[in-house]
Structures are given as C-alpha cells and as structure tokens.
Design an enzyme around this catalytic site. Structure first.
Site, PDB file in Angstrom:
ATOM      1  N   GLU A  61      -4.466  -9.096   3.159  1.00  0.00           N
ATOM      2  CA  GLU A  61      -5.256  -8.871   4.371  1.00  0.00           C
ATOM      3  C   GLU A  61      -6.462  -9.794   4.517  1.00  0.00           C
ATOM      4  OE1 GLU A  61      -3.095  -4.970   3.718  1.00  0.00           O
ATOM      5  OE2 GLU A  61      -3.983  -6.549   2.490  1.00  0.00           O
ATOM      6  N   GLU A  98       0.834  -1.207   0.000  1.00  0.00           N
ATOM      7  CA  GLU A  98       0.000   0.000   0.000  1.00  0.00           C
ATOM      8  C   GLU A  98       0.871   1.260   0.000  1.00  0.00           C
ATOM      9  OE1 GLU A  98      -4.201  -0.948   2.056  1.00  0.00           O
ATOM     10  OE2 GLU A  98      -2.478  -1.288   3.361  1.00  0.00           O
TER      11      GLU A  98
END
Length: 310
Positions: free
Chosen positions: A180, A160
């Site tokens: 995730e 990210e």
C-alpha cells in the site's frame, strides 16, 4: 503463577474474583447459541441457504461439485460445505476474476454474511479461504480454525485476509506483500497490526516501508506462512495442503477446538497472569460437555470418539 502474582500484588485475587465474568466473556466470543458450563447445547442458526456443497472425487482427494445446483459465474464469494470424509470443512472461495479478486463493497458484505452464518454453525470444524481465480489469492473473526491457501498473488488486502486466518500455506510461486505504501496509503485492513504479530515488529516495518513482495520460500523463511509447496499442474498445491491440514483437525473435539483458539487469541493480547486466567475460564467450558465424557469413554474402550459438539 505465584511469582507473577507477587510481582503484581492483588492481581491474582482480582482475576480469580472475576473468573465468572471471564467465562461469560468466553461464551460470548464463541458466538450465538453458546452457554455457560452445563448448558452448552443451546440452539444454533443453520448454514446459509445460498451455500453450495462439494464431494471428493472417487479414488482421489480432489474435490468436485456435489450438488446439482451450480454457482452462478458472477458470484463473488462461493461457500462450499465439503462432504463424506471431508464433512465439517467449509471452503470460502473468492471469485472476482474480472477484478483480480480485489475487494469490493459487495464482496466485503458477502464475507461478513458468510462469517455470521459460519460462526453459529456448530457443525463447521475448519474453514479454508482460497481463490477460485487461477494465480490470485485475493477470515475473519471466526471461532473455528481458519486456513489461508495462497496459490497465487496475495497483495495488499489479499494478504491482510490471509493474516486474519490462523494458519497460512502457500505455493513456492505465490507472491505476497503489503504494497500500500506504493500508493501513498498504509495497509488499512489489519495489516499494520497482524503482520508485526506474525513476524515481529522490525521485519514487519521493513516489509511495509519497502512494499516488498515475497515468494513462498521467502515468506516461509520469515515465518509469514507455515508451509510452502511446489506448485502443481492444477495450480492448487496450497489448497490441497490446506485440505490435508483441515482433515487432521476433524477428529478433535469441536468445543475444545473453539475454546483452544479463543484461549490462544485472547491470551496473546494480555500478560501471562491474565492469560492463565483466560485459559482457566476456557478450560472450564470443556469439563461438563458430553464430548469430554465421550472422549474418556472412547479412550477406555480403545475406539475413535464420536464427538457431537455438545
């Protein structure tokens, strides 16, 4: 542009009427110290006192520490201002070896502090984000070009962070992915928004739903990164490529680089008519600058321009 205006009656006139507001908004997004055309030389905040510098090793491109002051081993973020032919390049090095560069509150705070300082430093031309922990990667809302150098693992928050950069380069042996969902959560640091914008909605969904991990070659094939390199013995192939790219950016006009990034980023979020108006407002930022006059003069005199970011 006329056809677009015909498709949305009154839109073009409204955009032209709001040009001054767009220009002001562009200045605001460029950070503290920026002014409307004609007064672009406002004050700026100097680099943070805790930053460290690097200088190139004689006869080679590999960097070495250029100041006698050493960075403490417990520092989670190392900020280095490169020197000599690399002047204008800043390296943000993430250094949490004991936690495999996982994000902590302190690291996030330090990143935020670094970003605030770099935003207002007009001497900064390009920022490289890299890991100083071998084999692990893990910018931010910065007005200058940012490059993520991925030489190892970039999973979850690490990817990210890379997605927040303008350009991503990676070693072929690097591993990256938004994993995730394996932990019954979703990417919460911009991954669900930036990954689709980088590689397309359908493929982004596939990667997030499956928590798939890609190597450098696979990431290049889907457009997640711009360059892939075979890893070298030092383990910093991606960083060296990022440094080469940053050097390509250095000769360009600093104001032009900032507003070009702003125009691209803002334009990608709106329709074409609005995007063209944003481009016009950003273009206006460059017209009255000293750098523009210097560029014209250098071209006439057949020499390299000496830009000052003014």
């Amino acid at each position: 542009m006329a056809a677009a205006a015909a498709a949305a009656p009154g839109a073009l006139g409204a955009l032209q009427a709001g040009r001054a507001r767009l220009v002001a908004a562009c200045c605001a997004r460029l950070g503290p110290g920026w002014r409307l055309p004609g007064s672009l030389t406002g004050p700026r905040v100097g680099p943070a006192m805790w930053a460290r510098g690097w200088a190139p090793v004689a006869g080679g491109s590999a960097p070495r520490r250029g100041y006698s002051s050493e960075v403490k081993t417990e520092d989670e973020l190392r900020v280095r201002y490169l020197e000599e032919e690399n002047r204008g390049i800043v390296v943000l090095g993430i250094n949490r070896a004991y936690a495999k560069n996982s994000f902590s509150k302190n690291l996030v705070k330090m990143l935020s502090k670094a970003v605030d300082a770099l935003k207002s430093d007009k001497k900064v031309r390009t920022i490289i984000v890299r890991s100083e922990v071998p084999g692990i990667f893990c910018a931010a809302n910065l007005p200058v070009p940012t490059i993520a150098a991925i030489d190892g693992l970039a999973l979850g928050g690490g990817l990210e962070l890379a997605l927040a950069c303008d350009i991503r380069v990676a070693a072929s042996s690097a591993k990256m992915g938004l994993v995730e969902t394996k932990l019954a959560i979703i990417p919460g640091g911009g991954g669900t928004q930036r990954l689709p914008r980088a590689i397309g909605i359908s493929l982004a969904k596939e990667l997030i739903f499956s928590a798939r991990v890609l190597d450098g070659q696979e990431a290049k094939a889907v457009g997640l990164i711009s360059h892939v390199l075979e890893q070298n013995q030092e383990g910093d192939a991606a960083y060296r490529k990022a440094l080469d790219l940053a050097r390509e950016f250095l000769p360009q006009g600093p104001v032009a680089m900032r507003v070009a990034k702003l125009a691209i980023n803002q334009g990608m979020e709106v329709d074409l008519v609005t995007g063209l108006a944003i481009e016009e407002a950003c273009y206006a930022q460059t017209i009255s600058t000293k750098d523009r006059l210097e560029g014209l003069l250098a071209f006439k005199e057949k020499r390299s321009p000496r830009y000052k970011g003014e």
